[in-house]
Design an enzyme around this catalytic site. Structure first.
Site, short mmCIF file in Angstrom:
data_model
loop_
_atom_site.label_atom_id
_atom_site.label_comp_id
_atom_site.label_asym_id
_atom_site.label_seq_id
_atom_site.Cartn_x
_atom_site.Cartn_y
_atom_site.Cartn_z
N TRP A 202 0.85 -1.19 0.00
CA TRP A 202 0.00 0.00 0.00
C TRP A 202 0.90 1.25 0.00
O TRP A 202 1.91 1.30 0.71
CB TRP A 202 -0.91 -0.01 1.24
CG TRP A 202 -1.70 1.24 1.40
CD1 TRP A 202 -2.67 1.72 0.56
CD2 TRP A 202 -1.57 2.20 2.45
NE1 TRP A 202 -3.14 2.92 1.01
CE2 TRP A 202 -2.48 3.25 2.18
CE3 TRP A 202 -0.76 2.29 3.59
CZ2 TRP A 202 -2.62 4.36 3.01
CZ3 TRP A 202 -0.90 3.39 4.42
CH2 TRP A 202 -1.83 4.41 4.12
N ASP A 481 -14.45 1.98 -4.81
CA ASP A 481 -13.32 1.67 -3.91
C ASP A 481 -13.48 0.28 -3.29
O ASP A 481 -14.56 -0.32 -3.30
CB ASP A 481 -13.28 2.74 -2.81
CG ASP A 481 -11.92 2.92 -2.18
OD1 ASP A 481 -11.03 2.10 -2.44
OD2 ASP A 481 -11.76 3.89 -1.41
N MET A 482 -12.40 -0.24 -2.72
CA MET A 482 -12.41 -1.54 -2.02
C MET A 482 -11.20 -1.54 -1.09
O MET A 482 -10.08 -1.51 -1.57
CB MET A 482 -12.31 -2.67 -3.06
CG MET A 482 -12.54 -4.05 -2.54
SD MET A 482 -11.10 -4.78 -1.77
CE MET A 482 -10.12 -5.28 -3.15
N ASN A 483 -11.47 -1.52 0.21
CA ASN A 483 -10.40 -1.16 1.13
C ASN A 483 -9.93 -2.24 2.10
O ASN A 483 -9.47 -1.93 3.19
CB ASN A 483 -10.81 0.09 1.93
CG ASN A 483 -10.66 1.34 1.09
OD1 ASN A 483 -9.58 1.62 0.59
ND2 ASN A 483 -11.75 2.05 0.90
N ASP A 551 -2.67 5.59 -3.24
CA ASP A 551 -3.00 6.61 -2.24
C ASP A 551 -1.80 7.52 -1.98
O ASP A 551 -1.93 8.54 -1.30
CB ASP A 551 -3.42 5.95 -0.92
CG ASP A 551 -4.90 5.59 -0.94
OD1 ASP A 551 -5.61 6.04 -1.85
OD2 ASP A 551 -5.33 4.84 -0.03
C1 DGJ Z 1 -9.07 4.66 -0.14
C2 DGJ Z 1 -8.89 5.42 -1.41
O1 DGJ Z 1 -7.74 4.99 -2.07
C3 DGJ Z 1 -8.84 6.91 -1.09
O2 DGJ Z 1 -8.59 7.64 -2.26
C4 DGJ Z 1 -10.13 7.31 -0.45
O3 DGJ Z 1 -11.18 7.17 -1.38
C5 DGJ Z 1 -10.38 6.48 0.79
N1 DGJ Z 1 -10.30 5.09 0.51
C6 DGJ Z 1 -11.74 6.78 1.37
O4 DGJ Z 1 -12.04 5.97 2.41
#
Ligand code: DGJ
Length: 742
Positions: A202, A481-483, A551
């Protein structure tokens, strides 16, 4: 025809513009690989390339009685199976009713045809007319288990690219369990390669790594549920003398967004076996009689013009025949995203004020990021509750969107539809919708959990919510998005013997949802994202023509990230924004100029509080945006060349050249200033040697051949010791050269 078949020798010769790929049906019915590389003249037989030197310890294959020299262990193959004489890694392994995993697929028939078919349920490269590609389907059959294996090869002659995929049909009467099923496998006759891949983490995605192949296996993979930040589903086998501009390289890129394996195995006789496909550790698939299973597509590129040659073929194909929809070759808007400007703390007034200021600077589209729904004031809550937070947005998304439109801007929205927080109305209603394993703890990631996309009810719910949002508010852009990665993966919705299917079924569910929503809203520009570039892969690109690259928006970090990403992915696919300093990821101070001049080489935008800028900064930003718009089509759809490698030194350089070679923009970046430096020049690429070019800000005109062979002379402009009265740090400097044909 670009695919030739010789009846006598039973050989196939696939021909791209500059590539030959040759293999044959062996006397035992298996397929043997003969040659992959630069295009060669066709001849009746290449069988002399298949060597069987006498080796006493290699046991002869029982499949060819009377030929003591024949051995599958010595045979270069097209789709090796498990359990026979070949003890290298197999492309296919199937569990049968009697517990055996041995298969013997033998040639049965083939068809050569114009065009290319869709892959059921999967993204893939495509044609718009049959003349663009030629396809070969080879049918192999295992008569003991009654299974049919179809290997499909497509050559896009003009793009000079070959794609491969494989499909298993259970045409017998017993249930089969696939335990390993690669998309492609190629045996090369030697091991004189560097294994190159894109790895990272990341905020440090897709750094270029390479090392020499040696005996044994070199591999990269993901078992994180998505293709991941850690490894990209791409590998290249590079000859030792291959540079950016010359030499031979073979690229393999998997059109898939889930768990993958890419590996090169060097055997005892120096043969290199390259293969790629769904990762077998997290995958089994039941194929009942009458059913079939389709593996994803691998896109293979051979280049004898170095890494740039390889990348340019990927860029051209992925722009024109992977990404789909009206945005694929349409100029993308300049964006402002509120995430780093406000994070979760905003209201309608703040957003409209930001947008108004952005409009004055020339920005075209305003994106509202995370925090607009449920009670989402931080990242612990509300994923799944896709309804506006009326305390922040009293007039809803519709009211906000209309206000933004009234300013003369388009409106875009962030969503994260694959996730759920336990603190949400959706979870109260449907706790069974999480991926989970009974009696096991589900680990949160960023306080959130993954929805069970193997369940159509989940897909339908999300489709309905997204459809409603996109219908009721004037939304022209969506950031998807997918976090988090996946853990404790199981589905309460599937039977016990399907639990190893969950990872792949999840990806099929995701593709189904993305297909439905992008088809329903063809005019919306979609950008995928996964904590930055955690799922920057060709599978996502099929549905969404651009991806948030990382990011990490620091200009210096972005040099490496964008350079690595460009190995496979076109510039028009790479979201690149100017953000504030000190940078929020690494706290580095870089100039507004360097930040913009790095982000120009992507789909350009801003991600900072423009209302906080000084008047001088605003003027600078206005000029940056005007400049980008002027050269937008060249930046987004020109031919991209990497010139200087940030992984090998203090400097980075790259350039784009318009299709007619009349315009070019060069970016040159120096990370640290050097005192009293030596003379420097920068040799350019892709120009027309006969054209005369002007360079903005410099006198004179220069022929393309001079700029390619001698280059631009660089001033020692980043050296404080040589410029009188200069007191600022000269670190992190960049310059842009604009070339125009007279
Ligand atoms: C992760 C994304 O990469 C960011 O640009 C942003 O949208 C955040 N999530 C928001 O939670």
């Amino acid at each position: 025809m670009a695919i030739l078949f010789n009846e006598q020798s039973r050989e196939f010769h696939i021909q791209g513009r500059n590539t030959s790929y040759i293999f044959s049906v062996l006397s035992n019915g298996y397929l043997g690989q003969l040659y992959y590389g630069k295009k060669i003249k066709h001849r009746d037989s290449f069988s002399h390339l298949m060597q069987y030197p006498r080796r006493m310890v290699a046991v002869p294959s029982p499949n060819e009685p009377g030929n003591p020299k024949f051995s599958m262990e010595l045979t270069k193959q097209e789709f090796p199976h498990f359990g026979g004489m070949d003890c290298r890694q197999p492309a296919i392994k199937i569990k049968q009713q009697n517990g055996s995993r041995l298969t013997e697929f033998k040639y049965q028939s083939h068809v050569i045809r114009s065009g290319k078919s869709k892959l059921a349920g999967l993204p893939a490269t495509y044609v718009e007319s049959d003349g663009e590609a030629t396809t070969l389907d080879i049918t192999l059959y295992d008569d003991v288990i009654g299974a049919t294996l179809i290997l499909t090869y497509t050559v896009f002659e003009a793009f000079d690219v070959i794609t491969r995929s494989s499909r298993l049909v259970n045409s017998g009467s017993q249930p089969l369990l696939i335990e390993r099923f690669m998309s492609c496998s190629v045996d090369f006759p030697d091991k004189d390669f560097d294994f190159m891949h894109l790895s990272g983490a990341w905020v440090r995605e897709r750094h270029v790594k390479e090392r020499k192949l040696e005996h044994g296996i070199q591999s990269i993979h993901s078992i994180r549920g998505g293709s991941s930040h850690v490894h990209n589903p791409f590998m290249a086998l590079k000859r030792f003398d291959c540079t950016e501009h010359s030499g031979e390289v073979y690229g393999f890129s998997l059109v898939y967004s889930g768990n993958f394996l890419a590996q090169a195995e060097v055997d005892q006789f120096d043969v290199t076996r390259a293969m790629m496909g769904i990762h077998p550790d997290t995958f089994n698939w039941n194929v009942h009689p009458g059913e079939s299973f389709q593996a994803p597509e691998t896109v293979m590129v051979f280049s004898d013009k170095g890494l740039n040659g390889m990348s340019q073929k990927y860029h051209a194909l992925y722009t024109a025949r992977l990404a789909k929809g009206m945005w694929r070759q349409k100029e993308r808007p300049v964006i402002i995203n509120n995430w780093e400007a406000t994070y979760f703390k905003f209201n309608e007034d703040k957003l409209v004020t930001l947008a108004r200021q952005a409009k004055e600077l020339g920005i075209e589209l305003f994106v509202l990021d995370d925090g607009w729904f449920g009670k989402r004031n931080n990242d612990t809550t509300s994923l799944g509750d896709w309804f506006e937070d009326e305390t922040k947005l009293p007039h809803g998304l519709k009211g906000l969107g209309e206000k933004i439109n009234d300013l003369g801007m388009q409106f875009g929205l962030w969503v994260e539809p694959e996730m759920i927080n336990r603190e949400s109305r959706l979870y109260e209603k449907h706790p069974e919708w999480l991926l989970q394993i009974p009696n096991r703890i589900s680990s949160p990631g960023r306080f959130q959990f993954v929805l069970d996309y193997t369940n159509d009810a989940v897909i339908d719910y999300l489709y309905e919510r997204l459809h409603d949002i996109l219908t009721n508010a004037p939304i022209s852009y969506v950031k998807w998005d997918m976090n988090r990665g996946m853990s404790e993966v199981g589905s309460t919705h599937l039977a016990a013997d399907q639990q190893m299917e969950v990872y792949h079924r999840y990806i099929l569910g995701l593709y189904k949802l993305m297909d439905r929503i992008t088809t329903a809203f063809p005019e919306v520009l979609f950008e995928s994202c996964a904590s930055g570039g955690g799922r920057f892969d060709p599978g996502m690109l099929y549905y969404m023509p651009q991806t948030w690259t990382s990011d990490d928006t620091d200009a210096v970090e972005r040099l490496k990230i964008q350079y690595g990403t460009s190995m496979v992915y076109p510039i028009n696919a790479m979201g690149a924004h100017v953000s504030a300093v000190p940078n929020h990821q690494v706290m580095r101070m870089t100039s507004l100029k360097t930040r913009a001049e790095t982000a120009f080489f992507g789909t350009f935008g801003y991600e900072l509080d423009v209302t906080q800028m000084t008047d001088a900064e605003k003027e600078e930003v206005k000029a940056q945006i005007a400049f980008y718009k002027l050269h937008r089509s060249t930046f987004q759809f020109g031919t991209f060349y990497r010139l200087k490698n940030p992984f090998k030194g203090n400097e980075t350089a790259w350039m784009v050249v318009s299709a007619d070679q009349k315009d070019a923009v060069v970016g040159y970046y120096q990370v640290l200033a050097k005192p009293n430096p030596g003379f420097k020049g920068l040799r350019l690429k892709g120009l027309n040697p006969e054209f005369e070019y002007t360079i903005a800000g410099r006198d004179g005109v220069y022929y393309g051949d001079e700029l390619e062979n001698i280059g631009i002379k660089l001033d020692p402009e980043f050296d404080a010791t040589s410029i009188e009265g200069m007191h600022d740090s000269q670190d992190f400097k960049s310059t842009i050269f604009v070339l125009q044909c007279r």
